[in-house]
Design an enzyme around this catalytic site. Structure first.
Site, PDB file in Angstrom:
ATOM      1  N   GLY A  38       0.465   8.955  -4.623  1.00 17.72           N
ATOM      2  CA  GLY A  38      -0.683   9.331  -5.461  1.00 17.72           C
ATOM      3  C   GLY A  38      -0.343  10.456  -6.430  1.00 17.72           C
ATOM      4  N   ARG A  63      11.572  12.158   2.257  1.00 17.01           N
ATOM      5  CA  ARG A  63      10.823  13.401   2.061  1.00 17.01           C
ATOM      6  C   ARG A  63      11.473  14.574   2.792  1.00 17.01           C
ATOM      7  NH1 ARG A  63       4.430  11.465   2.037  1.00 17.01           N
ATOM      8  NH2 ARG A  63       4.418  10.964  -0.185  1.00 17.01           N
ATOM      9  N   GLY A  84       4.210   4.851  -3.729  1.00 17.67           N
ATOM     10  CA  GLY A  84       4.639   4.808  -2.334  1.00 17.67           C
ATOM     11  C   GLY A  84       5.360   3.517  -1.983  1.00 17.67           C
ATOM     12  N   LYS A 139      -3.340  -3.423  -7.796  1.00 10.55           N
ATOM     13  CA  LYS A 139      -4.583  -3.401  -8.577  1.00 10.55           C
ATOM     14  C   LYS A 139      -4.433  -2.679  -9.905  1.00 10.55           C
ATOM     15  CE  LYS A 139      -7.841  -2.721  -4.801  1.00 10.55           C
ATOM     16  NZ  LYS A 139      -8.725  -1.586  -4.492  1.00 10.55           N
TER      17      LYS A 139
HETATM   18  P1  ADP Z   1       2.708   1.587  -5.210  1.00  9.03           P
HETATM   19  O1  ADP Z   1       2.356   2.059  -3.807  1.00  9.03           O
HETATM   20  O2  ADP Z   1       4.174   1.568  -5.451  1.00  9.03           O
HETATM   21  O3  ADP Z   1       1.932   2.319  -6.269  1.00  9.03           O
HETATM   22  P2  ADP Z   1       0.838  -0.581  -5.011  1.00  9.03           P
HETATM   23  O4  ADP Z   1       0.236  -0.005  -3.772  1.00  9.03           O
HETATM   24  O5  ADP Z   1       0.011  -0.594  -6.235  1.00  9.03           O
HETATM   25  O6  ADP Z   1       2.264   0.061  -5.325  1.00  9.03           O
HETATM   26  O7  ADP Z   1       1.239  -2.083  -4.794  1.00  9.03           O
HETATM   27  C1  ADP Z   1       2.060  -2.528  -3.758  1.00  9.03           C
HETATM   28  C2  ADP Z   1       1.378  -3.665  -3.048  1.00  9.03           C
HETATM   29  O8  ADP Z   1       1.089  -4.703  -3.975  1.00  9.03           O
HETATM   30  C3  ADP Z   1       2.242  -4.252  -1.976  1.00  9.03           C
HETATM   31  O9  ADP Z   1       1.546  -4.233  -0.739  1.00  9.03           O
HETATM   32  C4  ADP Z   1       2.444  -5.705  -2.438  1.00  9.03           C
HETATM   33  O10 ADP Z   1       2.459  -6.622  -1.400  1.00  9.03           O
HETATM   34  C5  ADP Z   1       1.258  -5.941  -3.326  1.00  9.03           C
HETATM   35  N1  ADP Z   1       1.513  -7.024  -4.273  1.00  9.03           N
HETATM   36  C6  ADP Z   1       2.381  -7.024  -5.301  1.00  9.03           C
HETATM   37  N2  ADP Z   1       2.370  -8.208  -5.935  1.00  9.03           N
HETATM   38  C7  ADP Z   1       1.487  -8.984  -5.299  1.00  9.03           C
HETATM   39  C8  ADP Z   1       1.016 -10.329  -5.486  1.00  9.03           C
HETATM   40  N3  ADP Z   1       1.487 -11.088  -6.470  1.00  9.03           N
HETATM   41  N4  ADP Z   1       0.063 -10.773  -4.644  1.00  9.03           N
HETATM   42  C9  ADP Z   1      -0.405 -10.002  -3.637  1.00  9.03           C
HETATM   43  N5  ADP Z   1      -0.004  -8.739  -3.407  1.00  9.03           N
HETATM   44  C10 ADP Z   1       0.923  -8.239  -4.235  1.00  9.03           C
HETATM   45  C1  3PG Z   2       0.987  10.876   0.674  1.00 10.33           C
HETATM   46  O1  3PG Z   2       1.674  10.324   1.532  1.00 10.33           O
HETATM   47  O2  3PG Z   2       0.582  10.275  -0.341  1.00 10.33           O
HETATM   48  C2  3PG Z   2       0.698  12.329   0.830  1.00 10.33           C
HETATM   49  O3  3PG Z   2       1.367  12.857   1.928  1.00 10.33           O
HETATM   50  C3  3PG Z   2      -0.786  12.601   0.892  1.00 10.33           C
HETATM   51  O4  3PG Z   2      -1.359  12.028   2.030  1.00 10.33           O
HETATM   52  P1  3PG Z   2      -2.908  11.662   2.026  1.00 10.33           P
HETATM   53  O5  3PG Z   2      -3.070  10.502   1.066  1.00 10.33           O
HETATM   54  O6  3PG Z   2      -3.258  11.324   3.449  1.00 10.33           O
HETATM   55  O7  3PG Z   2      -3.673  12.866   1.516  1.00 10.33           O
HETATM   56 MG    MG Z   3       0.756   1.596  -2.506  1.00 11.50          MG
END
Ligand code: ADP
Ligand code: 3PG
Ligand code: MG
Length: 407
Positions: free
Chosen positions: A385, A39, A360, A201
């Protein structure tokens, strides 16, 4: 595709004091060291452009979700890293409003870079408070406001929305690049377009999945998300992470997909045929490939299986555009990062394929995987997000509030 908002290139910005909103909400280790500076690196082109145009550059950001003035959320380490990357002095002011800011900006010569302290030390920031925004505008004396914190434009906060009522507000180069790249790939992709969705999810990403059903040529599903799809299709998933209550959403996703297709639905929404399982989630766990139908009660599916990885790589080889959101397994553990790593490798090797990575955790993964700071891919989004909401086709308050591009 062009951007519908005015940018720093389309206003007479030379010699002005300019206020940038960056998103320097960077991951930090327990000791406070910056563990990934994407970033900060991504913010450099806008800062450098403004310096070339002899501006006085004042930057504001948030870091984390502090409760009041918590030292561990100070932006001071970011000022240091920014200074190293720019190879010039960065003046750090330990407040974002008030006399300290007024004096620092007044004293600083043209071509100075000033970083203000964490906006979220004030609750007014997240409350989108008008008086607070006006105070920032007056304290900095900025003639232009530049929104370049793509990661935070899905929030309507004082520094993303209210501030635009007080200063003429335009986009920075990072925000423009993020918008044009992501929206361009969603609206006018080079085809075939393959969407790869994974992560934790379904409910976090429903609108994005629905949008891909409409626009993608294929959708590959992995991660815990695929466990929920597979259970819906009647497969026994043992002790795997599965999200309850998604049947209606999945009914409507499959219905929409049926309507658009003349080919088999399983060649459009591609689910794993096998999974890599363990009986516990730990560093000691080893990967065991199991075909669907053969999972035991104790098995936890933590990655797509080896045969599914091979199939995915074959599909990806046919794509001209790939948009990837969500790791394909529990990638925090190397044993269960095989699917995500093979996908990263395919994308890095297919230079002619446009590869866009959002989310993220997914961005964190590819940056750690890549030896080149993300340059192996067309675009690694700085938004979590924000990139999801943009992919879903939502309007983002931090973008909407900027001046429109001249027609
Ligand atoms: P992003 O932040 O890229 O949008 P998410 O937050 O939706 O991705 O998903 C990432 C998370 O999903 C990670 O913490 C990972 O460990 C979890 N994850 C992925 N596949 C599995 C699985 N099969 N079982 C449990 N957790 C999983
Ligand atoms: C992020 O890391 O997704 C942005 O910096 C926004 O942060 P926040 O989810 O705490 O609003
Ligand atoms: Mg995530």
């Amino acid at each position: 595709m062009s951007f519908f908002k005015r940018t720093i290139r389309s206003v007479p910005i030379d010699n002005k004091t300019v206020l940038i909103r960056a998103d320097y909400n960077v991951p930090q280790s327990k000791t406070g060291a910056i563990s990934d500076d994407l970033r900060i690196r991504a913010s450099l082109p806008t800062i450098e452009y403004l310096l070339e145009h002899h501006c006085k550059v004042v930057i504001m950001s948030h870091l984390g979700r502090p409760e009041g003035r918590e030292e561990k959320y100070s932006l001071k380490p970011v000022a240091k890293r920014l200074s190293d990357l720019l190879d010039r002095k960065v003046i750090f002011v330990d407040d974002c409003i008030g006399d300290k800011v007024v004096q620092a900006v007044k004293k600083a010569p043209t071509n100075s870079v000033i970083l203000l302290e964490n906006l979220r030390y004030y609750t007014e920031e997240e409350a989108n408070d008008t008086a607070f925004a006006e105070n920032i505008a007056k304290s900095t004396g900025a003639r232009y406001f530049v929104q370049d914190g793509f990661g935070v434009v899905h929030r309507a906060h004082a520094s993303t929305e209210a501030i635009t009522h007080f200063i003429p507000s335009v986009s920075g180069l990072l925000l423009e690049r993020e918008y044009v790249t992501i929206t361009g790939a969603m609206e006018k992709p080079q085809r075939p377009l393959i969407a790869v969705m994974g992560g934790a999810k379904i409910s976090d990403k429903i609108t994005v999945i629905e949008r891909f059903v409409g626009i993608a040529d294929k959708i590959i599903i992995g991660g815990a998300m695929s466990n929920t799809f597979l259970k819906y299709k009647g497969h026994h998933m043992g002790n795997s992470k599965v999200e309850d209550g998604q049947e209606k959403v999945l009914d409507s996703i499959y219905l929409a997909a049926h309507k658009k297709l003349d080919t088999s639905i399983d060649d459009f929404i591609i689910l794993p045929d096998d999974v890599a399982v363990a009986s516990q989630i730990s560093e000691a766990a080893t990967r065991k490939n199991v075909k669907l139908g053969n999972l035991d009660e104790k098995d936890i599916a933590l990655d797509i299986g080896d045969a599914s990885i091979d199939r995915m790589v074959e599909e990806i080889a046919t794509a001209k555009t790939v948009i990837w959101n969500g790791t394909l397994g529990y990638a925090e553990l190397p044993e269960f990062a095989h699917g995500s790593a093979r996908l990263a490798l395919s994308l890095a090797a297919q230079a002619e394929t446009t590869s866009i990575i959002g989310g993220g955790d997914t961005a964190d993964f590819v940056l750690k995987w890549d030896g080149k700071g993300g340059e192996s891919f067309t675009h690694v989004s700085t938004g979590g997000g924000a990139s999801l909401e943009l992919m879903a086709g939502k309007k983002l308050p931090g973008i909407e509030s900027l001046l429109d591009a001249p027609r």
